[in-house]
Scaffold this motif. Structure first.
Motif, PDB file in Angstrom:
ATOM      1  N   ASP A   1     -13.804   6.446 -10.197  1.00 40.31           N
ATOM      2  CA  ASP A   1     -14.451   6.998  -9.003  1.00 40.31           C
ATOM      3  C   ASP A   1     -13.433   7.609  -8.043  1.00 40.31           C
ATOM      4  O   ASP A   1     -13.798   8.369  -7.153  1.00 40.31           O
ATOM      5  CB  ASP A   1     -15.265   5.927  -8.284  1.00 40.31           C
ATOM      6  CG  ASP A   1     -16.452   5.467  -9.112  1.00 40.31           C
ATOM      7  OD1 ASP A   1     -16.882   6.208 -10.009  1.00 40.31           O
ATOM      8  OD2 ASP A   1     -16.948   4.361  -8.854  1.00 40.31           O
TER       9      ASP A   1
ATOM     10  N   LYS B   1      -1.818  -0.137  -9.956  1.00 45.26           N
ATOM     11  CA  LYS B   1      -2.619  -0.745 -11.025  1.00 45.26           C
ATOM     12  C   LYS B   1      -1.733  -1.697 -11.798  1.00 45.26           C
ATOM     13  O   LYS B   1      -0.505  -1.601 -11.761  1.00 45.26           O
ATOM     14  CB  LYS B   1      -3.207   0.317 -11.943  1.00 45.26           C
ATOM     15  CG  LYS B   1      -2.166   1.143 -12.663  1.00 45.26           C
ATOM     16  CD  LYS B   1      -2.825   2.222 -13.499  1.00 45.26           C
ATOM     17  CE  LYS B   1      -1.771   3.091 -14.166  1.00 45.26           C
ATOM     18  NZ  LYS B   1      -2.337   4.131 -14.982  1.00 45.26           N
TER      19      LYS B   1
ATOM     20  N   VAL C   1      -9.034  -0.916 -12.472  1.00 47.15           N
ATOM     21  CA  VAL C   1      -9.134  -0.999 -11.029  1.00 47.15           C
ATOM     22  C   VAL C   1      -7.749  -0.803 -10.417  1.00 47.15           C
ATOM     23  O   VAL C   1      -6.738  -1.077 -11.054  1.00 47.15           O
ATOM     24  CB  VAL C   1      -9.749  -2.334 -10.535  1.00 47.15           C
ATOM     25  CG1 VAL C   1     -11.191  -2.456 -10.977  1.00 47.15           C
ATOM     26  CG2 VAL C   1      -8.940  -3.515 -11.002  1.00 47.15           C
ATOM     27  N   GLU C   2      -7.741  -0.291  -9.196  1.00 43.15           N
ATOM     28  CA  GLU C   2      -6.506  -0.085  -8.451  1.00 43.15           C
ATOM     29  C   GLU C   2      -6.589  -0.885  -7.161  1.00 43.15           C
ATOM     30  O   GLU C   2      -7.678  -1.132  -6.650  1.00 43.15           O
ATOM     31  CB  GLU C   2      -6.328   1.392  -8.096  1.00 43.15           C
ATOM     32  CG  GLU C   2      -6.243   2.295  -9.309  1.00 43.15           C
ATOM     33  CD  GLU C   2      -6.253   3.752  -8.936  1.00 43.15           C
ATOM     34  OE1 GLU C   2      -5.228   4.416  -9.138  1.00 43.15           O
ATOM     35  OE2 GLU C   2      -7.293   4.231  -8.434  1.00 43.15           O
ATOM     36  N   MET C   3      -5.453  -1.293  -6.651  1.00 46.38           N
ATOM     37  CA  MET C   3      -5.388  -2.062  -5.418  1.00 46.38           C
ATOM     38  C   MET C   3      -4.364  -1.445  -4.480  1.00 46.38           C
ATOM     39  O   MET C   3      -3.438  -0.779  -4.928  1.00 46.38           O
ATOM     40  CB  MET C   3      -4.978  -3.512  -5.690  1.00 46.38           C
ATOM     41  CG  MET C   3      -6.002  -4.297  -6.466  1.00 46.38           C
ATOM     42  SD  MET C   3      -5.305  -5.180  -7.897  1.00 46.38           S
ATOM     43  CE  MET C   3      -4.885  -3.873  -9.001  1.00 46.38           C
TER      44      MET C   3
ATOM     45  N   VAL D   1     -14.941   1.247  -1.994  1.00 43.24           N
ATOM     46  CA  VAL D   1     -13.737   0.432  -1.884  1.00 43.24           C
ATOM     47  C   VAL D   1     -14.139  -0.933  -1.353  1.00 43.24           C
ATOM     48  O   VAL D   1     -14.862  -1.025  -0.366  1.00 43.24           O
ATOM     49  CB  VAL D   1     -12.704   1.095  -0.931  1.00 43.24           C
ATOM     50  CG1 VAL D   1     -11.521   0.182  -0.701  1.00 43.24           C
ATOM     51  CG2 VAL D   1     -12.249   2.437  -1.486  1.00 43.24           C
TER      52      VAL D   1
ATOM     53  N   VAL E   1      -9.645  -2.647  -3.091  1.00 42.91           N
ATOM     54  CA  VAL E   1      -9.779  -2.518  -4.540  1.00 42.91           C
ATOM     55  C   VAL E   1     -10.785  -1.411  -4.818  1.00 42.91           C
ATOM     56  O   VAL E   1     -11.823  -1.316  -4.156  1.00 42.91           O
ATOM     57  CB  VAL E   1     -10.288  -3.841  -5.167  1.00 42.91           C
ATOM     58  CG1 VAL E   1     -10.449  -3.709  -6.674  1.00 42.91           C
ATOM     59  CG2 VAL E   1      -9.364  -4.994  -4.825  1.00 42.91           C
ATOM     60  N   ARG E   2     -10.472  -0.558  -5.800  1.00 42.68           N
ATOM     61  CA  ARG E   2     -11.410   0.501  -6.196  1.00 42.68           C
ATOM     62  C   ARG E   2     -11.381   0.679  -7.709  1.00 42.68           C
ATOM     63  O   ARG E   2     -10.422   0.310  -8.387  1.00 42.68           O
ATOM     64  CB  ARG E   2     -11.096   1.819  -5.501  1.00 42.68           C
ATOM     65  CG  ARG E   2      -9.861   2.513  -6.037  1.00 42.68           C
ATOM     66  CD  ARG E   2      -9.639   3.839  -5.356  1.00 42.68           C
ATOM     67  NE  ARG E   2      -8.432   4.480  -5.903  1.00 42.68           N
ATOM     68  CZ  ARG E   2      -7.911   5.585  -5.442  1.00 42.68           C
ATOM     69  NH1 ARG E   2      -8.460   6.178  -4.398  1.00 42.68           N
ATOM     70  NH2 ARG E   2      -6.830   6.095  -5.991  1.00 42.68           N
ATOM     71  N   TYR E   3     -12.434   1.285  -8.228  1.00 41.91           N
ATOM     72  CA  TYR E   3     -12.570   1.613  -9.647  1.00 41.91           C
ATOM     73  C   TYR E   3     -11.908   2.965  -9.881  1.00 41.91           C
ATOM     74  O   TYR E   3     -12.222   3.948  -9.199  1.00 41.91           O
ATOM     75  CB  TYR E   3     -14.047   1.643 -10.009  1.00 41.91           C
ATOM     76  CG  TYR E   3     -14.380   1.987 -11.432  1.00 41.91           C
ATOM     77  CD1 TYR E   3     -13.752   1.352 -12.489  1.00 41.91           C
ATOM     78  CD2 TYR E   3     -15.347   2.933 -11.726  1.00 41.91           C
ATOM     79  CE1 TYR E   3     -14.068   1.650 -13.799  1.00 41.91           C
ATOM     80  CE2 TYR E   3     -15.675   3.244 -13.029  1.00 41.91           C
ATOM     81  CZ  TYR E   3     -15.032   2.603 -14.062  1.00 41.91           C
ATOM     82  OH  TYR E   3     -15.339   2.899 -15.367  1.00 41.91           O
ATOM     83  N   SER E   4     -11.009   3.049 -10.822  1.00 40.57           N
ATOM     84  CA  SER E   4     -10.196   4.251 -11.021  1.00 40.57           C
ATOM     85  C   SER E   4     -11.014   5.510 -11.305  1.00 40.57           C
ATOM     86  O   SER E   4     -10.678   6.585 -10.827  1.00 40.57           O
ATOM     87  CB  SER E   4      -9.211   4.032 -12.160  1.00 40.57           C
ATOM     88  OG  SER E   4      -9.900   3.878 -13.394  1.00 40.57           O
TER      89      SER E   4
ATOM     90  N   GLU F   1     -10.102   3.412 -17.990  1.00 38.01           N
ATOM     91  CA  GLU F   1     -10.810   2.778 -16.879  1.00 38.01           C
ATOM     92  C   GLU F   1     -10.065   1.522 -16.455  1.00 38.01           C
ATOM     93  O   GLU F   1      -9.688   0.719 -17.287  1.00 38.01           O
ATOM     94  CB  GLU F   1     -12.230   2.416 -17.295  1.00 38.01           C
ATOM     95  CG  GLU F   1     -13.048   3.605 -17.735  1.00 38.01           C
ATOM     96  CD  GLU F   1     -14.428   3.205 -18.220  1.00 38.01           C
ATOM     97  OE1 GLU F   1     -14.894   2.102 -17.891  1.00 38.01           O
ATOM     98  OE2 GLU F   1     -15.049   4.007 -18.929  1.00 38.01           O
TER      99      GLU F   1
ATOM    100  N   TRP G   1      -1.985   3.298  -3.855  1.00 36.39           N
ATOM    101  CA  TRP G   1      -2.782   2.645  -4.876  1.00 36.39           C
ATOM    102  C   TRP G   1      -1.886   2.245  -6.035  1.00 36.39           C
ATOM    103  O   TRP G   1      -1.043   3.017  -6.474  1.00 36.39           O
ATOM    104  CB  TRP G   1      -3.891   3.569  -5.366  1.00 36.39           C
ATOM    105  CG  TRP G   1      -4.951   3.795  -4.341  1.00 36.39           C
ATOM    106  CD1 TRP G   1      -5.112   4.893  -3.562  1.00 36.39           C
ATOM    107  CD2 TRP G   1      -5.995   2.889  -3.969  1.00 36.39           C
ATOM    108  NE1 TRP G   1      -6.190   4.732  -2.726  1.00 36.39           N
ATOM    109  CE2 TRP G   1      -6.757   3.500  -2.956  1.00 36.39           C
ATOM    110  CE3 TRP G   1      -6.355   1.613  -4.391  1.00 36.39           C
ATOM    111  CZ2 TRP G   1      -7.850   2.888  -2.363  1.00 36.39           C
ATOM    112  CZ3 TRP G   1      -7.452   1.007  -3.800  1.00 36.39           C
ATOM    113  CH2 TRP G   1      -8.191   1.639  -2.803  1.00 36.39           C
TER     114      TRP G   1
END
Length: 66
Positions: free
Chosen positions: A36, A9, A20-22, A42, A31-34, A18, A7
Motif C-alpha cells: 500500500d 523492514k 510490513v515496514e516500521m 498506518v 507500521v504499514r503494509y508495503s 509483500e 521506513w
C-alpha cells in the motif's frame, strides 16, 4: 528524546513481494503494509505498546498464529 527514522523492514523480507515496514516518528512506532506504500493505512503504537508486543513475540506468544 526520540529519533525519527525512515521506513525499515526486517532482513527476512529481502526479496519478498509483500511485507510490513516500521518507522519511529514523533515518538510513536508506525507500521504499514508495503504494497500500500504511501497511500495505505498506518498503525501507530506508543513505545510501551511496542515493547509489550516485542516481548510477547520474543517469547513465542504469537507463534500459533502462523
Amino acid at each position: 528524546m526520540s529519533i525519527d527514522s525512515g521506513w525499515i523492514k526486517a532482513s527476512g523480507a529481502e526479496g519478498a513481494d509483500e511485507f510490513v515496514e516500521m518507522r519511529r516518528l514523533e515518538g510513536m512506532i508506525e507500521v504499514r503494509y508495503s504494497k500500500d506504500g504511501e497511500t495505505g493505512d498506518v498503525l501507530s503504537f506508543t513505545p510501551g505498546e511496542w515493547d509489550a508486543w516485542l516481548d510477547g513475540a520474543k517469547k513465542g506468544e504469537f507463534d500459533h498464529l502462523v
